[in-house]
Design an enzyme around this catalytic site. Sequence first.
Site, short mmCIF file in Angstrom:
data_model
loop_
_atom_site.label_atom_id
_atom_site.label_comp_id
_atom_site.label_asym_id
_atom_site.label_seq_id
_atom_site.Cartn_x
_atom_site.Cartn_y
_atom_site.Cartn_z
N ASP A 88 0.58 -1.26 -0.31
CA ASP A 88 -0.44 0.46 -0.10
C ASP A 88 1.06 1.68 0.23
O ASP A 88 1.74 1.82 0.96
CB ASP A 88 -0.28 -0.57 1.60
CG ASP A 88 -1.87 1.15 1.26
OD1 ASP A 88 -2.63 1.35 0.62
OD2 ASP A 88 -1.76 1.79 2.54
N GLU B 101 1.41 -0.01 -4.92
CA GLU B 101 1.14 1.54 -5.08
C GLU B 101 2.81 2.77 -5.56
O GLU B 101 3.16 2.92 -4.53
CB GLU B 101 0.13 2.09 -4.64
CG GLU B 101 -1.67 1.33 -4.67
CD GLU B 101 -2.39 2.03 -3.59
OE1 GLU B 101 -3.55 2.34 -3.89
OE2 GLU B 101 -2.11 2.19 -1.72
#
Length: 640
Positions: free
Chosen positions: A345, A374
């Site tokens: 993340d 990400e």
Amino acid sequence: MKKLLVLILLVATASYGTAQNLRGSYPVYNGKDLGLTYSPAAATFKIWAPTATAATLNLFKSDIGGNAIRSISMNKGENGVWQITVPENLKNSYYTFQVNIDNAWSEEVVDPYAKACGTNGLRAQVIDLKETNPVGWEKDKSPNFSVSNKQTDAVIYELHVRDASIHASSGIKNKGKFLGLAEVGTKNSAGQSTGLSHIKELGVTHVHLLPFYDYNSVDETKSAVQYNWGYDPVNYNIPEGSYSTNPSDGKVRIKELKELIKTMHSNGLRIIMDVVYNHTALTKNSNFNILVPDYYYRKRADGSFSDASSCGNETASDNAMFQKFMIESVVYWVNEYHIDGFRFDLMGIHDIETMNLISDTLHKIKPSIVLYGEGWTSSSSPLPEEKRALKKNAAQLNGIAVFSDDMRDGIKGSVFNIDDRGFATGNIGNSESVKFGIVAAGKHPQINYSKVNYSKEPYTAGPAGLINYADCHDNNILWDKIALSFKEASVAERTKMHELAYAIVLTAQGASFLHAGTEFLRTKNGVENSFDKGDIVNGIDWDLKTKNNTSYQFIKNLVQIRRAHPAFRLQTAAQIATHINFENSQPAGIIAYTINGAAVGDTWKKIWVAYNGSLSPQTLTLPRGTWKVGLSSNGSSKLD
Ligand code: CA
């Protein structure tokens, strides 16, 4: 607006590096025994707290309430470590630590390295990990997902543990639990498979589960009525208690998660863990920050916590002891739980060096591990951009892919502008962004990079560096995005648009990623970012599989074609540049290209792929040759 949407035709048949410690005055501890080392004869506890002048271990009988049955002073060890060995069998006891810094005793903290805990993660637990292994665990093996198990061969299915089973239509008994997702042979009201059996039937290779480490937002004493995605970590090395049948006994959640993993593996599926090392749920009072104030977090010049996560803080992977923590944590999950991959993340908060150390370490343990993240942050970070694992630095990441927001929004329009449309919803101005995704964001002679929506130059070193997708848990789910941005389209038209979006994802180079339920047009009824919006919005309605079975069969066929044909899974940027040839002579709104399958040993020697992003039917001219239909959204059956 009946559309010809997609045609696929064919001719014939370690040792850790040491990051510079930004707070150079702290000693670095290199031992791998922080936390608890248990044996029936003795338990040794070690914490790193270099600024403390004293430290205490508190032992408890229960996981909540009651006073410590004993508090034991810890001894100062080397390089900032405090330690104590208790020469007795402490099995099943709970424990916390306290440190004395600047002549003040801290509140109780949970061992950041803890491997078990009680309800709500308030106290760590001494357990014998061997007792958490389900029957047959020693024989558990990750299944092969292709001949060579390369990252580009992964077809990833993103799923929330609770969403999978909580809806009445799931036919699953253990609703909302790890064990619910481990049930096989479950069916919806029409008798079609649900849960794990459905995922197996769809044919994906990896199940990516939203966070299942111990997170903060769900009160485990009231979990029957609470919901959260779980992006608010508390105990990184412990499974979440609300997904277990008994959050109080630390062994239960571990055993039930292992049971799920074993069942996935024996059904041909691998498991990817969504990890959130970029911030902690608490800031000033987090376990890390109480033990070593300020060390684990980046700060602004004015001394405040910087906040690239937009969740109150950002961790400092560029500090040696957090880098060490991250590496040891992922290694632990792979070794103890047989995890097959990680999704990071807000990976753009982490530094490139740490991410590459993680990748090198994990690939040595499990060469087929799948890693991606990400390539962005939520807010600004003080760490210089050139050091961060951002999308634009993706070529510097070894064996870690980034998500393509260029492709995602090229297909359906910006996630930040609800009215915006993409190629699949008639905005053919996004064609170049989609083509950029098809070549996995690499260098290709036929891409006009100046017309790509976000990135104006290639950023991957090869297709293993990219995850192509149309939607994920964030923002609106694809079906809702199409409905909200194209209200005047009929349901039949939106269905075709949805199928086109997934046809693009599943034929593009780079690994593919699907959000659970989108294969049968799952809706969240227009609720965006439904992280705490409860089961009614989030629970997967498995009866949609029956209602939208034509779309489901089409997307399932796409998955199967992708897995059967290496031409859709080229492994190098050079292969993509050489073997994919776009046709510029087609009408506006058409993206058409050939893949030279023969060059990579595919049984489909030449493949022609066409997507119609215009809102009207088109007549296309095929290249010379005799062609067979591989798959068409106009109802043709699949050809293997
Ligand atoms: Ca929890």
